[in-house]
Design a protein around this motif. Sequence first.
Motif, PDB file in Angstrom:
ATOM      1  N   ALA A 207       0.835  -1.024  -0.238  1.00 27.14           N
ATOM      2  CA  ALA A 207       0.162   0.002  -0.229  1.00 27.14           C
ATOM      3  C   ALA A 207       0.687   1.629   0.314  1.00 27.14           C
ATOM      4  O   ALA A 207       0.502   2.768  -0.420  1.00 27.14           O
ATOM      5  CB  ALA A 207      -0.942  -0.189   1.026  1.00 27.14           C
ATOM      6  N   PHE A 208       1.834   1.153   0.865  1.00 28.93           N
ATOM      7  CA  PHE A 208       3.032   2.463   0.934  1.00 28.93           C
ATOM      8  C   PHE A 208       3.783   2.301  -0.250  1.00 28.93           C
ATOM      9  O   PHE A 208       3.794   4.051  -0.677  1.00 28.93           O
ATOM     10  CB  PHE A 208       3.468   2.387   1.854  1.00 28.93           C
ATOM     11  N   GLN A 209       3.540   1.334  -1.138  1.00 25.68           N
ATOM     12  CA  GLN A 209       4.431   1.696  -2.447  1.00 25.68           C
ATOM     13  C   GLN A 209       3.847   2.389  -3.078  1.00 25.68           C
ATOM     14  O   GLN A 209       4.510   2.876  -4.284  1.00 25.68           O
ATOM     15  CB  GLN A 209       5.370   0.346  -2.724  1.00 25.68           C
ATOM     16  N   GLN A 210       2.410   1.491  -3.370  1.00 26.34           N
ATOM     17  CA  GLN A 210       1.701   2.422  -4.397  1.00 26.34           C
ATOM     18  C   GLN A 210       1.520   3.939  -3.704  1.00 26.34           C
ATOM     19  O   GLN A 210       1.538   4.869  -4.789  1.00 26.34           O
ATOM     20  CB  GLN A 210      -0.129   2.232  -4.361  1.00 26.34           C
ATOM     21  N   ALA A 211       2.085   3.771  -2.651  1.00 26.42           N
ATOM     22  CA  ALA A 211       1.268   5.920  -2.319  1.00 26.42           C
ATOM     23  C   ALA A 211       2.751   6.522  -3.057  1.00 26.42           C
ATOM     24  O   ALA A 211       2.125   7.928  -3.254  1.00 26.42           O
ATOM     25  CB  ALA A 211       1.372   5.639  -1.087  1.00 26.42           C
TER      26      ALA A 211
ATOM     27  N   MET B 251       2.148  10.661  -3.397  1.00 23.89           N
ATOM     28  CA  MET B 251       1.592  11.272  -2.471  1.00 23.89           C
ATOM     29  C   MET B 251       2.232  10.549  -0.792  1.00 23.89           C
ATOM     30  O   MET B 251       2.184  11.277   0.243  1.00 23.89           O
ATOM     31  CB  MET B 251       0.305   9.924  -1.994  1.00 23.89           C
ATOM     32  N   LEU B 252       3.161   9.603  -1.516  1.00 33.38           N
ATOM     33  CA  LEU B 252       4.340   9.821  -0.302  1.00 33.38           C
ATOM     34  C   LEU B 252       6.171  10.320  -1.083  1.00 33.38           C
ATOM     35  O   LEU B 252       5.876   9.822  -1.888  1.00 33.38           O
ATOM     36  CB  LEU B 252       4.253   8.734   0.855  1.00 33.38           C
ATOM     37  N   SER B 253       6.969  10.327  -0.392  1.00 32.17           N
ATOM     38  CA  SER B 253       8.147   9.834  -0.658  1.00 32.17           C
ATOM     39  C   SER B 253       9.249   8.667  -0.581  1.00 32.17           C
ATOM     40  O   SER B 253      10.151   9.222  -1.071  1.00 32.17           O
ATOM     41  CB  SER B 253       9.238  11.498  -0.705  1.00 32.17           C
TER      42      SER B 253
END
Length: 382
Positions: A146-150, A155-157
């Motif tokens: 999920a965070f990798q997709q963000a 949406m995230l760095s």
Amino acid sequence: MAGKRTGQVIRRGDNRWMVRVYLGRDPITGKRSYHNKTIHGTKKDADKYLNKSLREIDTGTYHETVKISLSAYLDQWLANAAKPRLRERTYTDYANLMTRYVRQPLGAKRLDTVTPLDLQELYTEMQNRGLSARVVRYVHAVLNSAFQQAIKWGMLSRNICQMVELPKSQRGEMKSFTPRQAQDFLKVCGTTKDGMVFAFALATGMRPEEYLALKWSDVDFVSGRIVVQRALVRIGRNWSFEEPKTAQSRRTIVLPPTTLKDLRAHRQEQLKHKLKMGSIWEDHNLVFPSMTGTPFHHSNLTKSYKRILQTAELSGFRMYDLRHSCATLLLSSGENAKIIQERLGHASVVLTLDTYSHVLPEMQKQASEKLEKMLFENVGTL
């Protein structure tokens, strides 16, 4: 110069500054796009933020802050990224894991404010509740995706999942029948109503979801072979057939002659039962259906299995251990590991040997005895 990233610091009051960064023109509307950020502190603090933002834009690591909670983001990720690429059962597992373990403690936090420490504390708390390392690592794998997709969505760095420590994997206890126990088990199977399905599982090494999805059209009585080409999936009260998980799971298995003979008899008994049931019978052409023709529910089958174990005076064996028993007995007999890998549908022979490494010492002993016989039996004493 056209396209150059610029910014400015504007005073908004005592120790309050607005940093404005030019991001370029919107590719769709053509309008100028800006990022605005209020900084509380000195002008030096504001200049530092501006320079950091411009540097990230130049290096391609900049992301604009998105004011969305982790829970709301997970909803978007599950619907738009996870669901289109996952099997229905896997998607449901992902959603349930997030609801059960992540949303309540962390869901209200803003996505970009969740820290590595937040995740570390979550995993520690899960372990303190007695959850296994396997569950913790599974939750982590879903969050990592999920965070990798963000990051891909801007949406995230960074992916904070890569900054935490995970509990060591613990391989669950694996039990398998000895040859004598297998024979005792099969004797009882031959005297019970549902015994054929368990005898079949032991002889083939198939997964429960595979043999419960087996159809008569997959059985070739002439060649004595069956084809594994689907799996039974249950979600709540609903069920469906799906493709096997991997290419190796789609395979052909040669049946032992006794199993083939018993399967013929099972077929005849099933036809008689089908006629007796009449319109109540729901025909899916399954080899091992319930009393009404529908796929067996695993929980109902487990009850029959436990009764057979009790009668055979065996205990502590799960239904999945029939698969382990098939593999262990074959390895112990000296069968080629590649043949066993293909029978089980493992992705590689390495996985097979790693899974059943407990058998390897006995195999080494057998190999040594064979060498002794081949090399030294007729040599005599020097």
